[in-house]
Scaffold this motif. Structure first.
Motif, mmCIF file in Angstrom:
data_model
loop_
_atom_site.group_PDB
_atom_site.id
_atom_site.type_symbol
_atom_site.label_atom_id
_atom_site.label_comp_id
_atom_site.label_asym_id
_atom_site.label_seq_id
_atom_site.Cartn_x
_atom_site.Cartn_y
_atom_site.Cartn_z
ATOM 1 N N LEU A 78 45.413 38.767 41.781
ATOM 2 C CA LEU A 78 45.287 38.182 40.443
ATOM 3 C C LEU A 78 46.675 37.930 39.854
ATOM 4 C CD1 LEU A 78 43.721 37.237 37.970
ATOM 5 C CD2 LEU A 78 43.558 39.639 37.236
ATOM 6 N N GLN A 80 48.300 34.277 38.792
ATOM 7 C CA GLN A 80 48.838 34.063 37.441
ATOM 8 C C GLN A 80 50.292 33.587 37.503
ATOM 9 O OE1 GLN A 80 47.968 37.975 35.921
ATOM 10 N NE2 GLN A 80 46.079 37.312 34.900
ATOM 11 N N GLN A 125 38.303 34.524 43.278
ATOM 12 C CA GLN A 125 37.916 35.261 42.067
ATOM 13 C C GLN A 125 39.030 35.173 41.016
ATOM 14 O OE1 GLN A 125 36.636 39.290 42.790
ATOM 15 N NE2 GLN A 125 36.655 39.838 40.631
ATOM 16 N N ALA A 126 40.273 35.302 41.476
ATOM 17 C CA ALA A 126 41.408 35.215 40.550
ATOM 18 C C ALA A 126 41.498 33.826 39.917
ATOM 19 C CB ALA A 126 42.704 35.557 41.273
ATOM 20 N N GLY A 183 39.025 31.843 39.471
ATOM 21 C CA GLY A 183 37.898 31.785 38.526
ATOM 22 C C GLY A 183 38.256 32.396 37.196
ATOM 23 N N GLU A 184 39.029 33.459 37.204
ATOM 24 C CA GLU A 184 39.441 34.091 35.946
ATOM 25 C C GLU A 184 40.420 33.187 35.194
ATOM 26 O OE1 GLU A 184 40.471 38.221 36.072
ATOM 27 O OE2 GLU A 184 39.065 38.635 37.708
ATOM 28 N N ALA A 242 38.258 30.536 33.583
ATOM 29 C CA ALA A 242 37.489 31.059 32.456
ATOM 30 C C ALA A 242 38.338 31.174 31.210
ATOM 31 C CB ALA A 242 36.917 32.445 32.833
ATOM 32 N N GLY A 243 39.649 31.393 31.431
ATOM 33 C CA GLY A 243 40.537 31.549 30.276
ATOM 34 C C GLY A 243 41.178 30.254 29.838
#
Length: 474
Positions: free
Chosen positions: A425, A429, A465-466, A468-469, A472-473
């Motif tokens: 993650l 980022q 998954q990362a 996707g986060e 989402a943000g």
């Protein structure tokens, strides 16, 4: 023992080296045919004891914790692919004049008189994709087929099963080829050669020689990569049947006896009448999914093998259109703020990562993991101009960082001093921070995953998954 079928196993003393995916089926098959089977295994853990109990219940002898000694009276050794050729057991077998077969050799010997011919594929990278493409093309041509071998489908199961096939698309690793002396494919391809598994083979020369075994005795076509001279050298060295042809594939304009690309079209100048003048359109580049350069090469190799088997051009197009790549192989995960996020977690060595990096113009590269003895200078030097930035994770990331300092000092590098699974993650980022609209954030680690994840699938899942986060943000 010659190279033909063994018809009478009754009473033959066979030693199977290693439990596991191929050892257990081999032991069961040979026992069912009347052989006296002894399985030897280095390990003696709970899993091995459980497997041993299952075999012993059938009447098979199992020796755990002793894989070095050749059982007395052994007439044949059948080994699982992972056992290195320099094991004491094999040295003892060779000294005693005992043949050593792998699971592929055993399957080849056990196939019936009307068995389907094999179209075989090997190479450092792209094997699985090419075999799956080939099976899709053969299916589109109305042929009964399956993608088998190193792809996870046991050749023993396929050869001895009730299902009838017209032709098999067979993926073979260098390990399997090392132990398959009598294999004779209808046609075969070596996609590429780059240093890999040298700890097992002992040298690049030995690794290449084992790959080259796939061409021995080919009947119709030896398919090679025109951009990789080592693959063509292997064709020259092979002892093939009279009339077997060398067929090249290239991303450029093909010459006679080659398949290649002209103005976005995949064309065949090998399996056509008057190949000096004529070419057959097979498909469009856009029919290949994804249309990255290395994947177009895979498609051309698959098409060459299918054409060698007599498949019509229309089936090549349909088969390529129907093909869906495996997860974690240049898989587009999402676009976030006009940046594409691509998962190529399956790029576990430098050769695969180089192919992946070549597919995009401007990249933020997430890399690192277990290097397996690899060096990264050539990869970084060839890819430097495409790199917007790099995020490093994993145990051996310093090796990549040092190569970047030597060959791409202008590229910003974020070195995440972490090997926990949560590092992915943070890596994504950081990659988002480095990327601008139009860039591709590419997970192509060039390393194995086991320092942080159970396998490359889990690593790719963590990346998705990362991402996707992030979405989402957004």
């Amino acid at each position: 023992m010659g190279s033909g079928q063994v018809t009478d196993w009754q009473g033959m003393h066979v030693t199977v080296a290693g439990l596991g995916v191929s050892g257990i089926p081999a032991a069961k098959v040979l026992h069912a045919r009347g052989a006296v089977v002894t399985v030897v295994n280095d390990g003696d853990d709970a899993r091995a004891r459980e497997q041993a109990a299952e075999l012993e219940a059938l009447g098979i002898t199992v020796r755990l914790g002793d894989g070095a000694t050749l059982p007395k009276g052994t007439e044949l050794v059948v080994t699982t692919p992972g056992w290195k050729p320099d094991k004491p057991l094999f040295e003892a077998a060779r000294a005693a004049g005992v043949d050593i077969w792998g699971d592929v050799e055993l399957a080849w010997r056990l196939r019936g008189p009307d068995a389907a011919p094999w179209l075989a594929v090997t190479g450092t990278n792209g094997k699985t994709t090419t075999v799956q493409m080939l099976a899709s093309i053969l299916t589109a041509a109305g042929l009964r087929t399956a993608a088998v071998g190193n792809i996870g489908v046991s050749l023993l199961d396929v050869v001895l099963g009730e299902q009838q096939y017209d032709v098999l698309a067979v993926e073979l690793s260098s390990y399997q080829l090392h132990w398959a002396p009598s294999l004779r494919a209808h046609s075969a391809a070596v996609l590429n050669l780059a240093p890999d598994h040298l700890d097992w083979h002992g040298s690049m020369e030995a690794y290449a020689a084992d790959k080259g075994r796939i061409y021995e005795g080919n009947r119709v076509a030896c398919v090679y990569n025109a951009a990789d001279n080592a693959t063509e050298d292997l064709v020259r060295e092979a002892d093939v049947e009279e009339g077997c042809r060398a067929i090249g594939f290239t991303l450029g304009t093909p010459g006679p006896s080659q398949l290649g690309v002209v103005d976005g079209i995949l064309v065949d100048r090998a399996f056509v009448e008057n190949r000096q003048q004529n070419a057959q359109e097979l498909a469009e580049v856009s029919d290949v999914n994804p249309p990255a350069p290395h994947n177009i090469a895979n498609a051309l190799a698959a098409a060459a093998l299918a054409r060698a088997f007599g498949v019509p051009a229309a089936a090549v197009r349909e088969g390529l259109r129907n093909f869906r790549p495996d997860a974690h192989r240049i898989a587009h995960v999402a676009d976030v703020d006009a940046v594409a996020y691509v998962d190529d977690s399956k790029a576990t060595n430098t050769h695969a990562a180089q192919a992946s990096l070549a597919a995009y113009e401007s990249i933020v590269w997430i890399a690192g993991g277990l290097a397996k003895g690899a060096t990264f200078d050539e990869l970084v030097a060839k890819s430097a101009e495409r790199l917007r930035g790099v995020v490093l994770i994993g145990q051996d990331r310093a090796l990549i960082r040092e190569a970047l300092a030597r060959h791409a000092p202008q590229v910003p590098v974020v070195d995440l001093d972490r090997t926990d699974t949560g590092a992915m993650l943070a890596a994504v980022q950081e990659a988002q921070r480095l990327a601008v609209a139009g860039d591709t954030v590419l997970l192509a680690p060039a390393c194995a995953s086991m320092d942080m994840f159970a396998n490359y699938n889990k690593r790719g899942d963590a990346f998705a998954q990362a991402v996707g986060e992030l979405g989402a943000g957004a």
